[in-house]
Design a protein around this motif. Sequence first.
Motif, PDB file in Angstrom:
ATOM      1  N   UNK A   1       0.831  -1.210   0.000  1.00  0.00           N
ATOM      2  CA  UNK A   1       0.000   0.000   0.000  1.00  0.00           C
ATOM      3  C   UNK A   1       0.862   1.256   0.000  1.00  0.00           C
ATOM      4  N   UNK A   2       1.937   1.227   0.798  1.00  0.00           N
ATOM      5  CA  UNK A   2       2.799   2.415   0.904  1.00  0.00           C
ATOM      6  C   UNK A   2       3.512   2.689  -0.427  1.00  0.00           C
ATOM      7  N   UNK A   3       3.949   1.633  -1.109  1.00  0.00           N
ATOM      8  CA  UNK A   3       4.662   1.844  -2.383  1.00  0.00           C
ATOM      9  C   UNK A   3       3.684   2.331  -3.454  1.00  0.00           C
ATOM     10  N   UNK A   4       2.491   1.722  -3.475  1.00  0.00           N
ATOM     11  CA  UNK A   4       1.482   2.161  -4.450  1.00  0.00           C
ATOM     12  C   UNK A   4       1.190   3.655  -4.232  1.00  0.00           C
ATOM     13  N   UNK A   5       1.003   4.026  -2.966  1.00  0.00           N
ATOM     14  CA  UNK A   5       0.712   5.423  -2.641  1.00  0.00           C
ATOM     15  C   UNK A   5       1.837   6.349  -3.079  1.00  0.00           C
ATOM     16  N   UNK A   6       3.082   5.935  -2.811  1.00  0.00           N
ATOM     17  CA  UNK A   6       4.231   6.791  -3.150  1.00  0.00           C
ATOM     18  C   UNK A   6       4.333   6.970  -4.663  1.00  0.00           C
ATOM     19  N   UNK A   7       4.111   5.888  -5.416  1.00  0.00           N
ATOM     20  CA  UNK A   7       4.233   5.991  -6.884  1.00  0.00           C
ATOM     21  C   UNK A   7       3.098   6.863  -7.433  1.00  0.00           C
ATOM     22  N   UNK A   8       1.884   6.676  -6.895  1.00  0.00           N
ATOM     23  CA  UNK A   8       0.755   7.508  -7.370  1.00  0.00           C
ATOM     24  C   UNK A   8       1.005   8.987  -7.068  1.00  0.00           C
ATOM     25  N   UNK A   9       1.448   9.265  -5.858  1.00  0.00           N
ATOM     26  CA  UNK A   9       1.737  10.669  -5.478  1.00  0.00           C
ATOM     27  C   UNK A   9       2.771  11.260  -6.418  1.00  0.00           C
ATOM     28  N   UNK A  10       3.827  10.489  -6.666  1.00  0.00           N
ATOM     29  CA  UNK A  10       4.908  10.998  -7.518  1.00  0.00           C
ATOM     30  C   UNK A  10       4.377  11.314  -8.913  1.00  0.00           C
TER      31      UNK A  10
END
Length: 417
Positions: free
Chosen positions: A47-56
């Motif tokens: 979840x954290x990686x998905x969130x970070x990539x989406x934010x970026x």
Amino acid sequence: MNAQIISIGDEVVSGQCLDTNGAWIAAQLFAQGLRVTRHVTVGDDLGAIVGAVRDAMTDSHFIVVTGGLGPTPDDITRQAVADALGQPLEIHDAALTQVEDFFAKLQRTMPVSNRRQAMVPKTCEPVMNPRGTAPGLVCRRESTTLFVLPGVPAEMRTMFQGAVEPELAAFALDGAMTLTKSIHTFGMSEASMGEILSDLMAPGRPVSVGLTAADAVITVRLVTRAPIIGSAEAAIAKEACEIRRRLGAAVFGEGEDTLQHSVLELLTAKGITIATAESCTGGLIAKCLTDVPGSSTCFERGFITYSDQSKTDIFGVDASMIESHGAVSAEVAQAMAAGCRSAAGTDLGLAVTGIAGPTGGRAPDKPIGLVFVALADKSGEIVKKHLFGQHHPRSEIRIRACKSALNMGRLRLMGKI
Ligand code: ATP
Ligand code: MG
């Protein structure tokens, strides 16, 4: 045109592994004129990686992700990138061939789990990995390019240079090039250098000049930006020349140069040989010299004479001299340098004796951080006393002792001492 770096791994967020990949990638992007606005570090959590990539992807045009491409269940970056892009993961034939070839070359059977590494989100392409099993990924969207590289630094760097670098020019700010140069010095204090270079360090000049210190090496960093590479190179070369003129023999090199490189270059140019006699550095000087490829032409041998007895046995240092002056003394350093030169039959002998701590150093005239460095050559011996300070840890005192010895050799070979 913003760029962002995402470093992935529990070992990075927990502080067990320093994010050197992030720093290295940032330096490359910066050098190519991209504006890096954010570094994000996330653990091995989907979840954290998905969130970070989406934010970026909402605010960056160029994104580099590193880590988590391996075959183990904690390597979930592929899945996270697929989820962030809303795409399925599929086996990519060319990527599978690359992973299979890697094992075939090593004559090993590919574990089934490595098939995971050939999974690629539908609209991404694999990035070939010449040094390991894990292919990277690249995803090109209208407004954003996303690269995903492995965490292993050597693999990441090779792939960055091969696949990422050729694409950077398109993302550079206003097309300008950023050029940097670093000039390394040893032996002059940061404060004195600041005084000598103060006018060049004033803000707003076309080439910005700053100082950084690491492990007793003080580096002058030059940065300039110009629309044409030629004019940036000329500006930085002119400034570097002036800085070298002002700092004189304190400068030992640029970029990747080290003190040992400089010593070996001088020895090679003169066709002369060196041997080392080490007490508190325990072989560190010999290690540094032999780190340099081709050092065998000049480096003859290194002695680690740690005990008093070994200094007497190998170099014939008079036991009464050790008794009266102590093993950490100018006299013993000098005798070690002369003894090692004659025992090895070399042109130069370089010796170190000191108190690295944290024990010892109780006598007021022999504190922790007291180190004597000596050099012997055909004209005799020279010796120098250093007080590196009791506050430094053992490892740092040893590094400083080693570098001071190498620097003494360098200055002697240059005829500066
Ligand atoms: P592998 O196939 O080796 O598993 P990977 O892409 O999964 O590759 P990681 O498992 O994330 O890579 O990291 C492998 C090793 O690389 C780590 O144990 C660590 O030593 C190093 N590493 C990972 N990320 C970084 C980083 N950001 N900076 C420096 N070193 C790193
Ligand atoms: Mg891994």
